[in-house]
Enzyme design. Structure first.
Site, short mmCIF file in Angstrom:
data_model
loop_
_atom_site.label_atom_id
_atom_site.label_comp_id
_atom_site.label_asym_id
_atom_site.label_seq_id
_atom_site.Cartn_x
_atom_site.Cartn_y
_atom_site.Cartn_z
N ARG A 82 11.48 66.28 47.13
CA ARG A 82 10.90 65.02 47.59
C ARG A 82 11.69 64.45 48.75
O ARG A 82 12.68 65.03 49.21
CB ARG A 82 10.84 64.05 46.42
CG ARG A 82 9.92 64.49 45.30
CD ARG A 82 10.11 63.66 44.05
NE ARG A 82 9.96 62.24 44.30
CZ ARG A 82 10.27 61.29 43.41
NH1 ARG A 82 10.77 61.64 42.23
NH2 ARG A 82 10.12 60.01 43.72
N LYS A 100 15.31 64.52 44.63
CA LYS A 100 14.86 63.37 45.41
C LYS A 100 16.06 62.59 45.94
O LYS A 100 16.97 62.25 45.19
CB LYS A 100 13.98 62.48 44.53
CG LYS A 100 13.32 61.30 45.22
CD LYS A 100 14.16 60.03 45.25
CE LYS A 100 14.48 59.48 43.89
NZ LYS A 100 15.23 58.18 43.96
N HIS A 112 16.92 76.01 37.21
CA HIS A 112 15.68 75.74 36.50
C HIS A 112 15.73 74.46 35.68
O HIS A 112 16.77 74.04 35.18
CB HIS A 112 15.28 76.90 35.56
CG HIS A 112 16.43 77.62 34.94
ND1 HIS A 112 16.51 78.98 34.88
CD2 HIS A 112 17.56 77.16 34.36
CE1 HIS A 112 17.63 79.34 34.29
NE2 HIS A 112 18.28 78.26 33.97
N TYR A 115 16.56 67.74 37.05
CA TYR A 115 16.20 66.65 37.94
C TYR A 115 17.47 66.10 38.58
O TYR A 115 18.42 65.72 37.87
CB TYR A 115 15.48 65.52 37.21
CG TYR A 115 15.29 64.30 38.08
CD1 TYR A 115 14.40 64.33 39.15
CD2 TYR A 115 16.02 63.14 37.86
CE1 TYR A 115 14.25 63.22 39.97
CE2 TYR A 115 15.87 62.03 38.68
CZ TYR A 115 14.98 62.08 39.72
OH TYR A 115 14.83 60.98 40.54
N ASN A 135 19.24 58.29 37.01
CA ASN A 135 19.54 57.41 38.14
C ASN A 135 18.93 56.02 38.03
O ASN A 135 19.26 55.14 38.82
CB ASN A 135 19.06 58.07 39.44
CG ASN A 135 17.58 58.38 39.43
OD1 ASN A 135 17.02 58.76 38.41
ND2 ASN A 135 16.94 58.24 40.57
N TYR A 136 18.05 55.79 37.06
CA TYR A 136 17.30 54.53 37.00
C TYR A 136 17.57 53.82 35.68
O TYR A 136 17.39 54.41 34.61
CB TYR A 136 15.81 54.83 37.15
CG TYR A 136 14.91 53.62 37.22
CD1 TYR A 136 15.17 52.57 38.11
CD2 TYR A 136 13.80 53.52 36.39
CE1 TYR A 136 14.34 51.47 38.17
CE2 TYR A 136 12.95 52.42 36.45
CZ TYR A 136 13.22 51.40 37.34
OH TYR A 136 12.39 50.31 37.41
N ALA A 172 27.81 71.96 27.78
CA ALA A 172 26.39 71.80 27.47
C ALA A 172 26.18 70.71 26.43
O ALA A 172 26.96 70.57 25.48
CB ALA A 172 25.83 73.13 26.96
N ARG A 189 29.41 65.83 22.51
CA ARG A 189 28.37 66.08 21.51
C ARG A 189 28.71 65.38 20.19
O ARG A 189 29.87 65.14 19.89
CB ARG A 189 28.25 67.58 21.21
CG ARG A 189 27.99 68.46 22.41
CD ARG A 189 28.00 69.91 21.97
NE ARG A 189 28.05 70.81 23.12
CZ ARG A 189 28.71 71.96 23.12
NH1 ARG A 189 29.38 72.34 22.06
NH2 ARG A 189 28.70 72.72 24.20
#
Length: 206
Positions: A82, A100, A112, A115, A135-136, A172, A189
């Site tokens: 984006r 983005k 894979h 975001y 991020n939001y 992870a 975790r």
């Protein structure tokens, strides 16, 4: 000279710059102020708009809008770059990755299901499967930074704003809410536990 395979299925808008050695496969749409630089390859089914695709870069079945793709980078299939995405030279951006307003440094891999939004990712970073840059916060966007050579394991959440130092290792399944120093190893975790009572309840035992 450049090569268009199956030109009846390819749309190139007026104003697009296509340099020598570019190869465009079937079912590509290229528009806006896009530049396809020398040796770039568009495999089938890309939408490219207002973007700069670097020398010898490869795109496959992806959407690239308002983005920059570096030399020798490989994008797709099914990536979404984006506005403000900047992919460094020789990067790998794989399937179902969305980026983005973020830069990804030279040689880094986002292979894979990830975001990256509002961030700077350094060179030679591994971003694992399922990583989310959170991020939001519901009101505004926040920025995160990952240093050179860091390793971000699968299913990690980076809750912005946060900084991951160069060479750090994030295991992870970790949710990162505080800065991680350079070279540190962090794991966040919940401890795995077994419950005989819950098992019996699920199986209908008394």
């Amino acid at each position: 000279m450049y090569k268009i395979i199956s030109p009846e299925t390819v749309f190139i808008a007026e104003g697009v710059v296509v340099e020598d050695g570019v190869v465009i496969h079937p079912n590509n749409t290229v528009s806006g102020s896009t530049v396809l630089r020398r040796g770039a390859v568009l495999y089938p089914n890309n939408i490219v708009e207002d973007s700069d695709v670097g020398e010898n870069a490869e795109l496959t079945a992806s959407v690239v809008r308002g983005a920059k793709v570096g030399r020798g980078a490989r994008v797709g299939p099914f990536a979404n770059l984006r506005a403000g995405a900047e992919i460094g030279d020789r990067c790998r951006v794989g399937d179902f990755v969305e980026i983005k307003n973020a830069s990804v440094g030279e040689g880094s891999k986002v292979s894979h299901l990830a975001y990256i939004g509002d961030a700077r990712v350094g060179k030679n970073v591994n971003v694992g499967c399922g990583v989310v840059f959170c991020n939001y916060d519901g009101r505004q966007k926040h920025f995160s930074e990952v240093g050179d050579g860091a390793f971000i394991g699968s299913n990690v959440n980076l809750v912005a704003p946060v900084k991951i130092g160069a060479g750090a290792f994030v295991a992870a399944g970790t949710t990162v809410t505080r800065d991680v120093p350079a070279g540190a190893c962090v794991i966040g975790r919940v401890r795995q536990e077994e419950s005989e009572g819950i098992r019996k309840k699920r199986e209908g035992e008394q």
